[in-house]
Design an enzyme around this catalytic site. Structure first.
Site, mmCIF file in Angstrom:
data_model
loop_
_atom_site.group_PDB
_atom_site.id
_atom_site.type_symbol
_atom_site.label_atom_id
_atom_site.label_comp_id
_atom_site.label_asym_id
_atom_site.label_seq_id
_atom_site.Cartn_x
_atom_site.Cartn_y
_atom_site.Cartn_z
ATOM 1 N N HIS A 38 -2.934 -5.967 -6.073
ATOM 2 C CA HIS A 38 -3.445 -6.595 -4.852
ATOM 3 C C HIS A 38 -4.950 -6.387 -4.624
ATOM 4 C CE1 HIS A 38 -2.509 -2.579 -3.135
ATOM 5 N NE2 HIS A 38 -3.371 -2.873 -2.175
ATOM 6 N N HIS A 39 -5.594 -5.519 -5.439
ATOM 7 C CA HIS A 39 -7.062 -5.405 -5.337
ATOM 8 C C HIS A 39 -7.784 -6.017 -6.531
ATOM 9 C CE1 HIS A 39 -7.206 -3.228 -1.587
ATOM 10 N NE2 HIS A 39 -6.297 -2.358 -2.027
ATOM 11 N N HIS B 216 -4.229 4.274 -5.640
ATOM 12 C CA HIS B 216 -3.036 3.899 -4.852
ATOM 13 C C HIS B 216 -2.335 2.681 -5.459
ATOM 14 C CE1 HIS B 216 -5.608 0.870 -2.745
ATOM 15 N NE2 HIS B 216 -4.476 0.296 -2.364
ATOM 16 N N ASP C 133 -4.157 -9.375 2.909
ATOM 17 C CA ASP C 133 -4.557 -8.000 3.217
ATOM 18 C C ASP C 133 -6.014 -7.948 3.688
ATOM 19 O OD1 ASP C 133 -4.340 -5.174 3.332
ATOM 20 O OD2 ASP C 133 -5.171 -4.995 1.314
ATOM 21 N N LYS D 49 -0.336 4.648 -1.270
ATOM 22 C CA LYS D 49 -1.252 5.543 -0.554
ATOM 23 C C LYS D 49 -0.600 6.882 -0.222
ATOM 24 C CE LYS D 49 -4.572 2.272 1.462
ATOM 25 N NZ LYS D 49 -5.036 1.616 2.703
ATOM 26 N N ASP E 100 0.801 -1.227 0.000
ATOM 27 C CA ASP E 100 0.000 0.000 0.000
ATOM 28 C C ASP E 100 0.835 1.279 0.000
ATOM 29 O OD1 ASP E 100 -2.684 -0.692 -0.244
ATOM 30 O OD2 ASP E 100 -2.975 -0.999 1.909
HETATM 31 P P1 C2E Z 1 -8.273 -1.356 3.907
HETATM 32 O O1 C2E Z 1 -9.173 -0.748 4.923
HETATM 33 O O2 C2E Z 1 -6.917 -1.809 4.396
HETATM 34 O O3 C2E Z 1 -9.024 -2.592 3.272
HETATM 35 C C1 C2E Z 1 -8.385 -3.469 2.379
HETATM 36 C C2 C2E Z 1 -9.387 -4.364 1.681
HETATM 37 O O4 C2E Z 1 -10.051 -5.198 2.642
HETATM 38 C C3 C2E Z 1 -10.513 -3.620 0.995
HETATM 39 O O5 C2E Z 1 -10.141 -3.172 -0.294
HETATM 40 C C4 C2E Z 1 -11.588 -4.709 0.924
HETATM 41 O O6 C2E Z 1 -11.303 -5.621 -0.112
HETATM 42 C C5 C2E Z 1 -11.389 -5.435 2.228
HETATM 43 N N1 C2E Z 1 -12.326 -4.900 3.237
HETATM 44 C C6 C2E Z 1 -12.098 -3.992 4.196
HETATM 45 N N2 C2E Z 1 -13.205 -3.779 4.945
HETATM 46 C C7 C2E Z 1 -14.171 -4.575 4.417
HETATM 47 C C8 C2E Z 1 -15.549 -4.831 4.752
HETATM 48 O O7 C2E Z 1 -16.101 -4.256 5.697
HETATM 49 N N3 C2E Z 1 -16.227 -5.745 3.982
HETATM 50 C C9 C2E Z 1 -15.633 -6.391 2.939
HETATM 51 N N4 C2E Z 1 -16.332 -7.280 2.220
HETATM 52 N N5 C2E Z 1 -14.327 -6.172 2.582
HETATM 53 C C10 C2E Z 1 -13.618 -5.290 3.324
HETATM 54 P P2 C2E Z 1 -10.919 -1.950 -0.975
HETATM 55 O O8 C2E Z 1 -12.393 -2.051 -0.729
HETATM 56 O O9 C2E Z 1 -10.479 -1.872 -2.394
HETATM 57 O O10 C2E Z 1 -10.406 -0.675 -0.198
HETATM 58 C C11 C2E Z 1 -9.076 -0.229 -0.322
HETATM 59 C C12 C2E Z 1 -8.772 0.807 0.727
HETATM 60 O O11 C2E Z 1 -9.614 1.963 0.512
HETATM 61 C C13 C2E Z 1 -9.070 0.370 2.159
HETATM 62 O O12 C2E Z 1 -8.000 -0.354 2.683
HETATM 63 C C14 C2E Z 1 -9.264 1.730 2.841
HETATM 64 O O13 C2E Z 1 -8.001 2.365 3.069
HETATM 65 C C15 C2E Z 1 -9.957 2.533 1.764
HETATM 66 N N6 C2E Z 1 -11.428 2.494 1.922
HETATM 67 C C16 C2E Z 1 -12.282 1.672 1.280
HETATM 68 N N7 C2E Z 1 -13.558 1.962 1.621
HETATM 69 C C17 C2E Z 1 -13.493 2.983 2.515
HETATM 70 C C18 C2E Z 1 -14.484 3.739 3.251
HETATM 71 O O14 C2E Z 1 -15.695 3.545 3.127
HETATM 72 N N8 C2E Z 1 -14.041 4.735 4.078
HETATM 73 C C19 C2E Z 1 -12.711 5.000 4.221
HETATM 74 N N9 C2E Z 1 -12.354 5.984 5.072
HETATM 75 N N10 C2E Z 1 -11.741 4.317 3.549
HETATM 76 C C20 C2E Z 1 -12.136 3.329 2.715
HETATM 77 FE FE FE Z 2 -4.541 -1.499 -0.986
HETATM 78 FE FE FE Z 3 -3.335 -2.954 3.560
#
Ligand code: C2E
Ligand code: FE
Ligand code: FE
Ligand code: SIN
Ligand code: SIN
Length: 401
Positions: A304-305, A278, A346, A253, A250
């Site tokens: 990674h996504h 990112h 992750d 970011k 990451d």
């Molecule tokens: P992160 O918080 O480290 O989450 C990494 C990945 O974990 C997410 O990629 C998603 O695939 C999974 N993940 C995290 N929380 C959940 C969840 O509650 N349910 C499910 N099913 N999967 C989850 P993703 O979605 O591509 O997000 C990448 C990054 O974007 C996140 O890293 C976070 O930094 C940010 N992000 C995503 N959605 C939000 C949000 O609603 N609010 C904020 N503040 N940041 C967000």
């Molecule tokens: Fe990421």
């Molecule tokens: Fe991460």
């Protein structure tokens, strides 16, 4: 091995020293150092402690007998106890005196010695430690950086004791190895500082999260690659690179604005689209591809996504223009294996953690989610590899908190 002449063995040590100076990752290096030290004496087991904040922390363990009995992976690698540098323990005594120590049977220590043998590892694992050779790891500037213990030397599967030649050979080897270990610690600390800089921007990316993702990734990879019958040499080499590359997944970011990165609560669609960048920013940081490590770090940052079923991002990029545009998601084996592994590591870690936009999940719901996404979000073989070493995964989670 046993009938080799002393001069020949010293020659071996020089060749091995040359070799280990190319290993970057500290854990891969400890693994190799311990393996070679054990080979000189045909020892069944061994461990390495490194000095951290004036304590010896248990950093690496190998044990042929226990590993043979439990094929599910070496979860003792992630035990986390520490001992004081004083005369009360064997390792502490050696760190304090900076002198090698031979013990023929740790359960029959005389009254004249100040240390006692800590039986907790034996008790936990049902192992019987008998003979121990303990060697200080001292750098050229006479600084103690750790202690290596070689346990239970064998001759035709009988356990014997260490002799003076063993002590001299391993001590000589340890003096060479200590220099390489000190260098690898410096490399790791530099990378951790870089990660901490990114972390100051994004409070979610803590050192512990990054350490866990790195450790999960190499253990999942190890299990996957063993099933694929990759050679041990190939696996070790890749693990050396993978841990650090996974830790950097990451770093892109740092290119995302604070408003989005530190937003409390849910992102809007537009904000999330910017967040998705990112992956591309991360890839660009490694675009020089001057080494295999850079190449793999770039692959992981970019992919990674992505999801196994093709619904992830950023997808196949249009590289004809200067501005990247997201394409259709990469699918199946179009996604590099290291990225498929880090994707699982992750998400496993993110679900366990509390975020501003979600609570932490219970272990049962996390595992249920991963099972339900087998073959959808995640590569089924990667999911199987993950579950086959789940004991190791749990040990990692408990170690890096
Ligand atoms: P992160 O918080 O480290 O989450 C990494 C990945 O974990 C997410 O990629 C998603 O695939 C999974 N993940 C995290 N929380 C959940 C969840 O509650 N349910 C499910 N099913 N999967 C989850 P993703 O979605 O591509 O997000 C990448 C990054 O974007 C996140 O890293 C976070 O930094 C940010 N992000 C995503 N959605 C939000 C949000 O609603 N609010 C904020 N503040 N940041 C967000
Ligand atoms: Fe990421
Ligand atoms: Fe991460
Ligand atoms: C290692 O990580 O080198 C030990 C092998 C395993 O994962 O069980
Ligand atoms: C000690 O040095 O007392 C610890 C030895 C071990 O548990 O292997």
């Amino acid at each position: 091995m046993e009938i080799k002449l002393l001069g020949e063995k010293v020659g071996d040590i020089l060749a091995i020293t040359e070799d280990i100076n190319h290993i970057r990752d500290i854990d891969s290096l400890l693994d190799r150092v311990l393996l070679e030290a054990r080979k000189f004496t045909n020892a069944d087991a061994g461990s390495i402690y490194l000095v951290k904040n004036n304590y010896l922390s248990f950093d690496y363990v190998q044990n042929d007998t226990l590993m043979k009995a439990d094929q599910s992976g070496n979860h003792f690698l992630y035990s986390k106890f520490k001992i004081k540098i004083d005369e009360n323990s064997i390792a502490g005594y050696v760190a304090k005196t900076k002198l090698p120590l031979v013990i023929n049977d740790v359960y029959k220590l005389g009254n004249e010695v100040p240390y006692v043998f800590n039986q907790s590892f034996d008790k936990q694992s049902n192992y019987r430690t008998i003979a121990i050779l303990t060697i200080p790891l001292i750098t050229s500037r006479d600084k103690i950086i750790g202690v290596m213990q070689i346990i239970n030397p064998k001759k035709k599967s009988e356990i014997i004791t260490f002799n003076n030649t063993d002590k001299q050979l391993v001590t000589y080897f340890a003096s060479q190895a200590a220099v390489a270990i000190e260098r690898a610690i410096m490399t790791r600390d530099t990378i951790l500082r870089m990660i901490r800089m990114a972390e100051m921007r994004d409070p979610k990316e803590t050192g512990a999260h990054v350490n866990r993702v790195g450790a999960y990734a190499i253990e999942i990879y190890n299990s996957w690659a063993v099933k694929k019958k990759h050679t041990i040499d190939e696996i070790k080499k890749k693990k050396d690179i993978l841990r650090i590359a996974a830790m950097l997944h990451d770093v892109g970011k740092i290119g995302i604005s604070d408003l989005i990165l530190r937003k409390n609560g849910k992102l809007t669609e537009g904000e999330f689209n910017e967040m998705k960048m990112h992956t591309i920013y991360g890839m660009e940081l490694f675009s020089e591809k001057s080494s295999e490590s850079d190449e793999i770090a770039g692959e992981i940052a970019l992919n990674h996504h992505e999801k196994w079923d093709g619904t992830g991002y950023p997808g196949i990029l249009n590289t004809n223009s200067d501005i990247y545009s997201f394409g259709r998601g990469k699918k199946g084996e179009e996604i590099p294996i290291y990225a498929r592994i880090v994707a699982l590591a992750d998400v496993y870690d993110a679900l366990f953690s509390k975020r501003s936009y979600k609570d932490s999940w219970s272990e049962a719901s996390v595992l249920e989610y991963i099972k339900s996404e087998r073959n959808k979000q995640f590569d089924p073989e990667v999911v199987d590899a993950f579950f086959s070493i789940y004991k190791v995964i749990t040990a990692i989670r408990e170690k890096y908190i």
